[in-house]
Design a protein around this motif. Sequence first.
Motif, PDB file in Angstrom:
ATOM      1  N   GLN A   1      40.441  26.624  32.247  1.00 50.54           N
ATOM      2  CA  GLN A   1      41.855  26.571  32.641  1.00 50.54           C
ATOM      3  C   GLN A   1      42.068  27.279  33.977  1.00 50.54           C
ATOM      4  N   ASP A   2      43.211  27.004  34.592  1.00 54.13           N
ATOM      5  CA  ASP A   2      43.527  27.596  35.890  1.00 54.13           C
ATOM      6  C   ASP A   2      44.429  28.817  35.710  1.00 54.13           C
TER       7      ASP A   2
ATOM      8  N   HIS B   1      46.150  30.467  37.892  1.00 56.77           N
ATOM      9  CA  HIS B   1      47.415  30.368  38.623  1.00 56.77           C
ATOM     10  C   HIS B   1      48.426  29.520  37.853  1.00 56.77           C
ATOM     11  N   GLU B   2      47.960  28.414  37.276  1.00 58.63           N
ATOM     12  CA  GLU B   2      48.846  27.571  36.451  1.00 58.63           C
ATOM     13  C   GLU B   2      49.388  28.371  35.276  1.00 58.63           C
TER      14      GLU B   2
ATOM     15  N   ASN C   1      52.016  30.949  36.510  1.00 55.05           N
ATOM     16  CA  ASN C   1      53.247  30.215  36.819  1.00 55.05           C
ATOM     17  C   ASN C   1      54.012  29.853  35.556  1.00 55.05           C
ATOM     18  N   TYR C   2      53.273  29.301  34.593  1.00 55.32           N
ATOM     19  CA  TYR C   2      53.894  28.881  33.330  1.00 55.32           C
ATOM     20  C   TYR C   2      54.495  30.084  32.602  1.00 55.32           C
TER      21      TYR C   2
ATOM     22  N   SER D   1      51.870  30.052  47.635  1.00 55.89           N
ATOM     23  CA  SER D   1      50.571  29.388  47.664  1.00 55.89           C
ATOM     24  C   SER D   1      50.196  29.149  49.115  1.00 55.89           C
TER      25      SER D   1
END
Length: 365
Positions: A109-110, A112-113, A116-117, A198
């Motif tokens: 998994q990322d 950063h994602e 953010n989530y 970003s």
Amino acid sequence: MGAAGSKLEKALGDQFPEGERYFGFENFGNTCYCNSVLQALYFCAPFREQLLEHSANSRADSEENLLTCLEDLFSQITSQKKKTGVIAPKRFVQRLKKQNELFRSYMHQDAHEFLNYLLNELVDILEKEAKVTKTDHETLSSPEKISNGSKAPQENGVHKEPIVTWVHKIFQGILTNETRCLRCETVTARDETFLDLSLDIEQNSSITSCLKNFSSTETLHAEDKFFCDKCCSLQEAQKRMKIKKPPHILVIHLKRFKYIEQLGRYKKLSYRVVFPLELKLSNTVEEYVDIEYSLFAVVVHVGSGPNHGHYVSLVKSHNHWLFFDDETVEMIEESAVQTFFGSSQEYSSNTDHGYILLYESLGTR
């Protein structure tokens, strides 16, 4: 963490911060992305303080969500009798997977994602809470209902102020997108909020140069012409993005994963990008001549590609730098931070690269 924990305690000795706890997190197969971000947030002082304060003031019967699970995890750490050890963030991870199918698989998994989530989810929960509290307050203080039992009509056209949560107060900044028509010189400015920045990266660059590129002027011409309201037609224009209001905690995401058309897939950019321990935001806008920031956390991506690898984090706590790798917590020298800048050569055995940087504002200078 046993022996490693006692080694850390021994390394800090009398300098072990009073009341502080250094706990590693158990990995449930592929949850290093989650562990590394949670450690960075735990050592973000204003975030931890606000979260624990919210936990102390929240209703006992509030339903489980990501916020309550995160509060439980942070409270669990702060209430430990031992100074070091390992905690399993099981409840938080279960809730995360239950809420978002993206994080259910055992794929890489990322981080950063996920960050953010998580921040956006916390904002949603806090905004809903604020609306409920406001409604309850208005119900208690509202005048008697209209005789037929229907509610009093609402005033139309009233501008409602957006709800500002403590997550906004900590992480939110404002960008201004300025476009200047090259025919009539009219400047159109549009503000937008952000919780992180970003940045595109280049080989042998620095955060300062990446920020300059982010705010550089771009000319809109040919097919990209700008529709000027004053000229009532498409015109050549100059566009620039500036930081209008810097946040208290500046989160910088380095775009290390780039889609390569020829390959038909994403590739990791192992570029060397220097991130200083002290960062100045110079001349972003006139009002903020020099905002100074201090680095306190780095989420590092380990690996050569975007679809596999590992995440670890470096955090600064009470003037000491610590290295968190799931269950392992070690003390490192401040000079070791620069080993995570990236590689100056395309092919290198070093695959540990800074990916998300967290800076705290020291105010204007």
